[in-house]
Design an enzyme around this catalytic site. Structure first.
Site, short mmCIF file in Angstrom:
data_model
loop_
_atom_site.label_atom_id
_atom_site.label_comp_id
_atom_site.label_asym_id
_atom_site.label_seq_id
_atom_site.Cartn_x
_atom_site.Cartn_y
_atom_site.Cartn_z
N THR A 84 48.81 66.01 43.96
CA THR A 84 48.64 65.70 45.39
C THR A 84 49.78 64.77 45.84
O THR A 84 49.66 64.09 46.84
CB THR A 84 47.29 65.01 45.66
OG1 THR A 84 47.19 63.84 44.84
CG2 THR A 84 46.11 65.92 45.37
N GLU B 166 57.79 73.55 50.95
CA GLU B 166 56.62 73.73 51.82
C GLU B 166 57.10 74.16 53.19
O GLU B 166 58.04 73.54 53.71
CB GLU B 166 55.85 72.41 51.96
CG GLU B 166 55.15 72.00 50.68
CD GLU B 166 54.46 70.64 50.80
OE1 GLU B 166 54.32 70.14 51.93
OE2 GLU B 166 54.08 70.10 49.77
N HIS C 70 48.90 70.93 51.72
CA HIS C 70 49.30 69.53 51.93
C HIS C 70 48.35 68.81 52.91
O HIS C 70 48.75 68.41 54.00
CB HIS C 70 50.75 69.45 52.41
CG HIS C 70 51.37 68.10 52.20
ND1 HIS C 70 52.70 67.93 51.92
CD2 HIS C 70 50.85 66.85 52.24
CE1 HIS C 70 52.96 66.63 51.79
NE2 HIS C 70 51.84 65.96 51.98
C1 8YV Z 1 52.32 63.40 55.31
C2 8YV Z 1 52.23 62.51 53.07
O1 8YV Z 1 53.01 62.31 55.76
O2 8YV Z 1 51.95 60.19 53.41
C3 8YV Z 1 52.56 61.09 52.82
O3 8YV Z 1 53.44 60.84 51.98
O4 8YV Z 1 52.62 63.37 52.36
C4 8YV Z 1 51.40 62.93 54.22
O5 8YV Z 1 50.49 61.98 54.62
C5 8YV Z 1 51.58 64.06 56.40
O6 8YV Z 1 51.24 65.28 55.94
C6 8YV Z 1 52.39 64.18 57.67
O7 8YV Z 1 53.51 65.00 57.47
#
Ligand code: 8YV
Length: 322
Positions: free
Chosen positions: A230, A261, A280
């Site tokens: 994740t 992605e 995501h």
């Molecule tokens: C994305 C994330 O920012 O915080 C992070 O590192 O991967 C997510 O929270 C969110 O999908 C917005 O693009």
């Protein structure tokens, strides 16, 4: 005095945009790439998500930039060294999304353990025919969870996993016991891979963690073990993972992140039955996204009005201005 100009490259609710307008002049709102690009020469601040790559060449087209406020905790979309060298503060949203990402990770562990997706399909199809019996899962209690990256999110996962009776080991650069989680044992990465029933990745993506999990690491995992990611897709060498899943070197993978992605239509992982894929959604809850937007806006306003932001990755830039 005129208000500082900023590109707001994510959608903000009207109320928050109004708050922001009190101290900032938004010259672009929304993520249209052409509009964002055209506004770079005037931008003193940018509020963006991981979807906006900010390499050095792009920063060069924004000579007035003083702050990049990232909507998210991961900042791998930004060339941090280039930003720091240009005196640009880089801010992010740590903390407010740890619970949401940890909840999703535990959701994936439970989905794997209780074979939720297979059983949901069985309920629609096999159950009316009473054939064959639904597949059995396994109990998380007593299983070993190996957490790679024991920062805020890794620790939030450990806290939750303990409540399900899982034992936790972890690997991180700092292998000191963590207060309140003294029963979680730090181990070298290879040992973690060899022992764990579930390996869960919670590192930042940077040059030191790019393809941290490749063919060599996957080969060390148990054939019954699952990999959960994740964090960021590129922490895993995706072709090596596809091969390991084909050869059943590991039992399966649950992935909320991919590289790239969105994936290409012919990405092999999309069609593999020992893979759970999510688009995501680690931080994708109403409450968490609101907290992230709020923090990202506060970071932007603080830097552009000469105050200390809630979270800055390169505070030396701010110290140099003081
Ligand atoms: C994305 C994330 O920012 O915080 C992070 O590192 O991967 C997510 O929270 C969110 O999908 C917005 O693009």
């Amino acid at each position: 005095m005129s208000k500082p100009h900023a590109v707001i490259a994510i959608d903000l609710p009207a109320g928050l945009l109004e708050d922001l307008r009190r101290s900032i002049n938004p010259i672009v709102t929304g993520s249209d790439p052409a509009a964002v690009e055209a506004a770079l020469p005037r931008a003193e601040g940018i509020l963006c998500s991981a979807l906006l790559p900010l390499p050095a060449e792009r920063l060069d087209r924004a000579p007035n930039l003083r702050v990049i406020s990232n909507f998210g905790v991961g900042i791998d979309n930004i060339d941090l060294a280039a930003a720091t060298a240009r005196g640009i503060a880089v801010c992010n949203t740590p903390g407010v999304l740890s619970g949401a990402v940890a909840d999703l990770t535990i959701g994936l562990i439970l989905a794997i353990a209780r074979r939720l997706f297979e059983n949901a399909a069985y309920a629609r199809d096999g159950w009316p025919r009473r054939q064959p019996p639904p597949p059995l899962g396994w109990d998380p209690a007593g299983k070993l969870l190996g957490i790679v990256g024991f920062g805020r999110i890794g620790q939030a996962v450990a806290l939750r996993a303990r409540a399900f009776g899982m034992e936790v080991i972890y690997h991180d650069l700092v292998d000191e016991p963590v207060e309140g989680l003294e029963d979680c044992r730090p181990v070298p990465l290879d040992e973690l891979l060899e022992l764990s029933d579930v390996v869960s990745l919670h590192v930042n993506l940077d040059p030191s963690t790019h393809h941290l999990i490749g063919a060599r690491e996957l080969a060390r995992m148990k054939p019954t073990a699952w990999l959960i990611n994740t964090s960021r897709g590129a922490v895993v060498d995706q072709s090596a993972l596809v091969e390991a899943l084909r050869q059943r070197t590991i039992a399966g993978a649950a992935l909320d992140v991919l590289d790239p992605e969105p994936p290409a239509a012919d990405e092999p992982l999309l069609a593999m039955e020992n893979v759970i894929l999510l688009p995501h959604i680690g931080s994708a809850t109403v409450e968490t996204r609101a907290a992230m937007r709020d923090m990202a806006v506060r970071n932007l306003i603080a830097v552009l009005t000469g105050r200390v932001p809630p979270a800055c990755i390169n505070p030396e830039v701010l110290a140099a201005r003081a």
